[in-house]
Design an enzyme around this catalytic site. Structure first.
Site, PDB file in Angstrom:
ATOM      1  N   LEU A 297      10.697  -1.107   2.641  1.00 53.62           N
ATOM      2  CA  LEU A 297       9.325  -1.184   3.176  1.00 53.62           C
ATOM      3  C   LEU A 297       8.862  -2.620   3.404  1.00 53.62           C
ATOM      4  O   LEU A 297       7.824  -2.826   4.030  1.00 53.62           O
ATOM      5  CB  LEU A 297       8.346  -0.535   2.196  1.00 53.62           C
ATOM      6  CG  LEU A 297       8.471   0.962   1.974  1.00 53.62           C
ATOM      7  CD1 LEU A 297       8.749   1.239   0.509  1.00 53.62           C
ATOM      8  CD2 LEU A 297       7.202   1.667   2.395  1.00 53.62           C
TER       9      LEU A 297
ATOM     10  N   PHE B  77       0.826  -1.206   0.000  1.00 57.14           N
ATOM     11  CA  PHE B  77       0.000   0.000   0.000  1.00 57.14           C
ATOM     12  C   PHE B  77       0.867   1.266   0.000  1.00 57.14           C
ATOM     13  O   PHE B  77       0.790   2.087  -0.925  1.00 57.14           O
ATOM     14  CB  PHE B  77      -0.951  -0.082   1.209  1.00 57.14           C
ATOM     15  CG  PHE B  77      -1.472   1.218   1.691  1.00 57.14           C
ATOM     16  CD1 PHE B  77      -2.208   2.039   0.839  1.00 57.14           C
ATOM     17  CD2 PHE B  77      -1.244   1.634   2.991  1.00 57.14           C
ATOM     18  CE1 PHE B  77      -2.705   3.255   1.293  1.00 57.14           C
ATOM     19  CE2 PHE B  77      -1.737   2.832   3.449  1.00 57.14           C
ATOM     20  CZ  PHE B  77      -2.458   3.649   2.598  1.00 57.14           C
TER      21      PHE B  77
ATOM     22  N   GLY C 207       1.452  -7.506  -0.339  1.00 59.72           N
ATOM     23  CA  GLY C 207       1.304  -6.577  -1.473  1.00 59.72           C
ATOM     24  C   GLY C 207       0.497  -7.260  -2.567  1.00 59.72           C
ATOM     25  O   GLY C 207       0.104  -8.414  -2.437  1.00 59.72           O
TER      26      GLY C 207
ATOM     27  N   THR D 287      10.690 -12.161   9.094  1.00 62.74           N
ATOM     28  CA  THR D 287      10.672 -11.233   7.955  1.00 62.74           C
ATOM     29  C   THR D 287      11.241  -9.887   8.363  1.00 62.74           C
ATOM     30  O   THR D 287      12.082  -9.315   7.667  1.00 62.74           O
ATOM     31  CB  THR D 287       9.217 -11.014   7.461  1.00 62.74           C
ATOM     32  OG1 THR D 287       8.633 -12.270   7.207  1.00 62.74           O
ATOM     33  CG2 THR D 287       9.166 -10.150   6.225  1.00 62.74           C
TER      34      THR D 287
ATOM     35  N   TYR E  89       5.850  -7.430  17.068  1.00 66.83           N
ATOM     36  CA  TYR E  89       5.965  -6.471  15.961  1.00 66.83           C
ATOM     37  C   TYR E  89       6.793  -5.262  16.407  1.00 66.83           C
ATOM     38  O   TYR E  89       7.760  -4.875  15.747  1.00 66.83           O
ATOM     39  CB  TYR E  89       4.565  -6.056  15.512  1.00 66.83           C
ATOM     40  CG  TYR E  89       4.539  -5.101  14.348  1.00 66.83           C
ATOM     41  CD1 TYR E  89       5.283  -5.359  13.204  1.00 66.83           C
ATOM     42  CD2 TYR E  89       3.764  -3.951  14.379  1.00 66.83           C
ATOM     43  CE1 TYR E  89       5.250  -4.492  12.129  1.00 66.83           C
ATOM     44  CE2 TYR E  89       3.725  -3.080  13.308  1.00 66.83           C
ATOM     45  CZ  TYR E  89       4.469  -3.350  12.187  1.00 66.83           C
ATOM     46  OH  TYR E  89       4.437  -2.475  11.119  1.00 66.83           O
TER      47      TYR E  89
ATOM     48  N   ASP F 234       9.100  -7.286  -4.468  1.00 65.01           N
ATOM     49  CA  ASP F 234       7.976  -7.581  -3.571  1.00 65.01           C
ATOM     50  C   ASP F 234       7.639  -9.055  -3.739  1.00 65.01           C
ATOM     51  O   ASP F 234       7.612  -9.565  -4.858  1.00 65.01           O
ATOM     52  CB  ASP F 234       6.777  -6.713  -3.957  1.00 65.01           C
ATOM     53  CG  ASP F 234       5.759  -6.605  -2.837  1.00 65.01           C
ATOM     54  OD1 ASP F 234       5.483  -5.471  -2.416  1.00 65.01           O
ATOM     55  OD2 ASP F 234       5.242  -7.653  -2.381  1.00 65.01           O
TER      56      ASP F 234
END
Ligand code: UDP
Length: 322
Positions: A76, A11, A36, A95, A149, A31
């Site tokens: 990102l 996004f 995504g 990740t 997170y 990506d």
């Protein structure tokens, strides 16, 4: 400039790609389409200076090559969305930590400018609002998955700043606050696309907890504008910046506003956090950024109000439904 966007089909990444192309830069996207989507960059395919590869940032030989070709890297690619994080904590941690290790390691070999994406989530349960970049970070216990997170992103920040201090790598760290706009999906729990989808479909609008928790939402166009300017600002390197908006609203008031703006007949229902996420789930009561630092450096001022954001998201989701 040649700019590499990891997570460029996400996004925020897709909006940033578009802005950088508009400004005449060359943009490469990597990506893995985990959160995504090709649809996000479909309108960029075929534009001069744009290319993309569907692969993971964990693919080190490929990343070495892509970073070598770039002047600047916006990293990102990450696991995002509280829902995903609670459901898949292993993936979140691996990740977010390993992906950033790969990017910093290879950027460091070639001395490339890197923008590391962090999050307002790192402020955790702190009640010391508005959150300043130099404030203490207050997270919960390790057996509550949500905090994985915040901690994985805090490790990314530590690592980026360590590369800067020890190896003189030019890095900029940005902490994004609840960014919203067209193309954001409600699939990973984000509240505004979720509420708008519910309101438009006439389904119940699901307010978690008592709805008194607040957030401040920022239009994605304001965010990517700041991101593009930061890499050109003398004094940004080695620093951490909040990027957000100070207009605060409770989640219950947000539900009511979306219901009114869509003219929806949906009822607003309260769902206990335990049912919405995990037993023992902890939410943060308020989240508002201090913006003095980024304002002083680049004159950042958000331009789109919450009503403006909601109008755009509603229009976008209505068009998608047709
Ligand atoms: N939320 C909600 N209903 C939903 C999704 C989210 O009430 O269907 C609440 C969530 O509990 C949080 C706020 O909205 O208090 C913002 O959630 P989001 O996942 O968008 O972002 P967060 O700020 O938690 O990262």
């Amino acid at each position: 400039m040649r700019v590499l966007l990891t997570g460029g089909a996400g996004f925020v990444g897709s909006h940033l790609a578009e802005l950088l192309l508009d400004r005449g830069h060359q943009v490469s996207v990597i990506d893995d389409l985990s959160t995504g989507a090709m649809d996000n960059i479909a309108h960029l395919k075929g534009r001069p200076g744009f290319d993309y590869v569907i692969d993971s940032v964990m693919n080190e030989p490929l990343m070495a090559e892509l970073i070598d070709r770039a002047d600047v890297v916006y990293h990102l690619a990450a696991a995002v969305g509280v829902k995903l994080i609670v459901e898949a904590p292993v993936r979140t941690i691996e990740t977010n930590v390993h992906g950033t290790e790969v990017v910093l390691k290879h950027a460091s070999k070639k001395d490339k400018l890197v923008v590391i994406f962090s999050t307002s989530e790192v402020y955790g349960k702190s009640t010391d609002v508005p959150f300043r970049e130099d404030a203490d970070l207050v997270t919960g216990p390790t057996f509550k998955h949500r905090w994985a997170y915040a901690c994985s992103k805090a490790i990314d920040e530590f690592l980026a700043l360590a590369y800067h201090r020890e190896r003189h790598l030019p890095v900029i760290v940005v902490r994004l606050f609840n960014t919203v706009g067209p193309r954001q999906t409600g699939r990973y729990g984000m509240v505004i696309p979720t509420f708008v989808g519910q309101a438009l479909a006439g389904r119940p609008i699901t307010v978690y907890g008592d709805g008194q928790q607040t957030r401040s939402f920022t239009y994605v166009g304001d965010v990517v504008g700041a991101l593009a300017r930061l890499i050109e600002a003398p004094g940004a390197v080695g620093e951490v910046f909040n990027v957000g908006n100070t207009e605060e609203i409770s989640i219950m008031a947000l539900a009511e506003r979306i219901k009114a703006m869509t003219g929806s007949a949906s009822e607003i229902v309260r769902i206990p956090y335990d049912q919405a996420y995990d037993p023992g789930f902890e939410d943060m009561p308020r989240r508002v950024p201090a913006l003095e630092k980024i304002r002083a450096l680049i004159g950042y001022e958000p331009t789109v109000t919450l009503d403006g954001i909601l109008e755009r998201v509603i229009a976008h989701q209505r068009a998608d439904d047709r």
